[in-house]
Write a protein that holds these residues in place. Structure first.
Motif, PDB file in Angstrom:
ATOM      1  N   ALA A   1      86.300 109.494 -52.200  1.00  8.77           N
ATOM      2  CA  ALA A   1      85.879 110.691 -51.764  1.00  8.77           C
ATOM      3  C   ALA A   1      84.233 110.902 -51.751  1.00  8.77           C
ATOM      4  O   ALA A   1      83.712 111.274 -51.049  1.00  8.77           O
ATOM      5  CB  ALA A   1      86.378 111.852 -52.713  1.00  8.77           C
TER       6      ALA A   1
ATOM      7  N   THR B   1      82.865 108.561 -49.266  1.00 15.02           N
ATOM      8  CA  THR B   1      83.068 109.288 -47.909  1.00 15.02           C
ATOM      9  C   THR B   1      82.141 110.423 -47.732  1.00 15.02           C
ATOM     10  O   THR B   1      81.398 110.426 -46.430  1.00 15.02           O
ATOM     11  CB  THR B   1      84.262 109.710 -47.691  1.00 15.02           C
ATOM     12  OG1 THR B   1      85.055 108.624 -47.892  1.00 15.02           O
ATOM     13  CG2 THR B   1      84.591 110.315 -46.204  1.00 15.02           C
ATOM     14  N   GLN B   2      81.785 111.225 -48.565  1.00 13.06           N
ATOM     15  CA  GLN B   2      80.688 112.232 -48.393  1.00 13.06           C
ATOM     16  C   GLN B   2      79.372 112.136 -48.220  1.00 13.06           C
ATOM     17  O   GLN B   2      78.622 112.239 -47.531  1.00 13.06           O
ATOM     18  CB  GLN B   2      80.908 113.210 -49.465  1.00 13.06           C
ATOM     19  CG  GLN B   2      82.522 113.951 -49.574  1.00 13.06           C
ATOM     20  CD  GLN B   2      82.467 114.961 -50.844  1.00 13.06           C
ATOM     21  OE1 GLN B   2      81.285 115.475 -51.063  1.00 13.06           O
ATOM     22  NE2 GLN B   2      83.568 114.980 -51.454  1.00 13.06           N
TER      23      GLN B   2
ATOM     24  N   ARG C   1      76.901 111.820 -44.817  1.00 13.39           N
ATOM     25  CA  ARG C   1      75.694 112.663 -44.626  1.00 13.39           C
ATOM     26  C   ARG C   1      74.499 111.433 -44.299  1.00 13.39           C
ATOM     27  O   ARG C   1      73.494 111.703 -43.761  1.00 13.39           O
ATOM     28  CB  ARG C   1      75.305 113.145 -45.991  1.00 13.39           C
ATOM     29  CG  ARG C   1      73.959 113.891 -46.082  1.00 13.39           C
ATOM     30  CD  ARG C   1      73.559 114.634 -47.280  1.00 13.39           C
ATOM     31  NE  ARG C   1      72.427 115.053 -47.506  1.00 13.39           N
ATOM     32  CZ  ARG C   1      72.093 115.961 -48.633  1.00 13.39           C
ATOM     33  NH1 ARG C   1      72.854 115.762 -49.803  1.00 13.39           N
ATOM     34  NH2 ARG C   1      70.857 116.620 -48.782  1.00 13.39           N
TER      35      ARG C   1
END
Length: 232
Positions: free
Chosen positions: A117, A120-121, A125
């Protein structure tokens, strides 16, 4: 307004410039003072001592600048190549790069689901920045600057070298060796204390370390100058 008690002031961001400044000034003091003492111990005239010290200052500053430029340029080239390779890998295999980044976080103790997670974030960005920082230990936009490093090293060396050289003009000829040695050791002690204080390290340890090795270098050079001067 009171300061935030949870905000910590770290000095790790000072390590790079602090190391370069202390190293340059320390080299300037030690090399020039040692050169002056070596020539003086060989019973040279004050004029010859000044010429030798000035030549040592200029040569040392140029050597520091050239050496730092070459070294940091090589570092910058390596960083540029690594960033370019990572950019190509992200374009060719983004899924594999995501798994690689998540794997890094897992190795640091994060559970697999959270690692995926977070990766991925971060990649959504700034994928390149995330991989440069966590995979390559680099920060995009804050890479090596050869010219800046060269100028800083030359400047710090010059400032350090000027101190024992100026002491030559301030000391009478019969007290030149003792005066230059004593003042140079004082300069080194102050430099060691300032460097330790700026880095939040033990002041006494930094002072003793810099002063001891400076005294050792000057003593050895003066002894060699005395021995050579006695044979001529």
């Amino acid at each position: 307004m009171s300061a935030d008690p949870h905000r910590e002031g770290h000095v790790v961001n000072r390590i790079g410039w602090l190391r370069a400044a202390v190293l340059g000034a320390n080299d300037g003091i030690v090399s020039t003072a040692s050169l002056v003492l070596g020539v003086a111990a060989a019973n040279a005239r004050t004029t010859d001592i000044v010429i030798a010290g000035t030549a040592g200052l200029v040569a040392g500053a140029m050597s520091m600048a050239a050496g730092e430029y070459v070294s940091v340029s090589a570092q910058a080239d390596t960083e540029h190549a690594e960033i370019g390779r990572e950019r190509r890998e992200l374009a060719v295999d983004p899924v594999g790069e995501l798994a690689e980044l998540a794997g890094i976080y897992v190795e640091r103790g994060v559970d697999h689901a959270t690692a995926v997670a977070v990766a991925t974030q971060l990649m959504a960005r700034d994928a390149l920045g995330a991989h440069a920082r966590d995979e390559l230990d680099l920060t995009v936009g804050a890479r090596a600057r050869p010219v800046q490093a060269a100028l800083a090293s030359a400047a710090s060396f010059t400032v350090g070298a000027a101190m024992p050289l100026l002491a030559v003009f301030a000391m009478p000829a019969d007290r030149l060796i003792a005066g230059v040695a004593g003042s140079s050791l004082l300069f080194l002690a102050v430099l060691g204390a300032l460097g330790a204080r700026a880095g939040d390290a033990a002041v006494w340890r930094g002072t003793c370390r810099v002063t001891f090795w400076g005294a050792f270098a000057m003593a050895v050079t003066a002894l060699i100058g005395h021995l050579i001067g006695g044979t001529m």
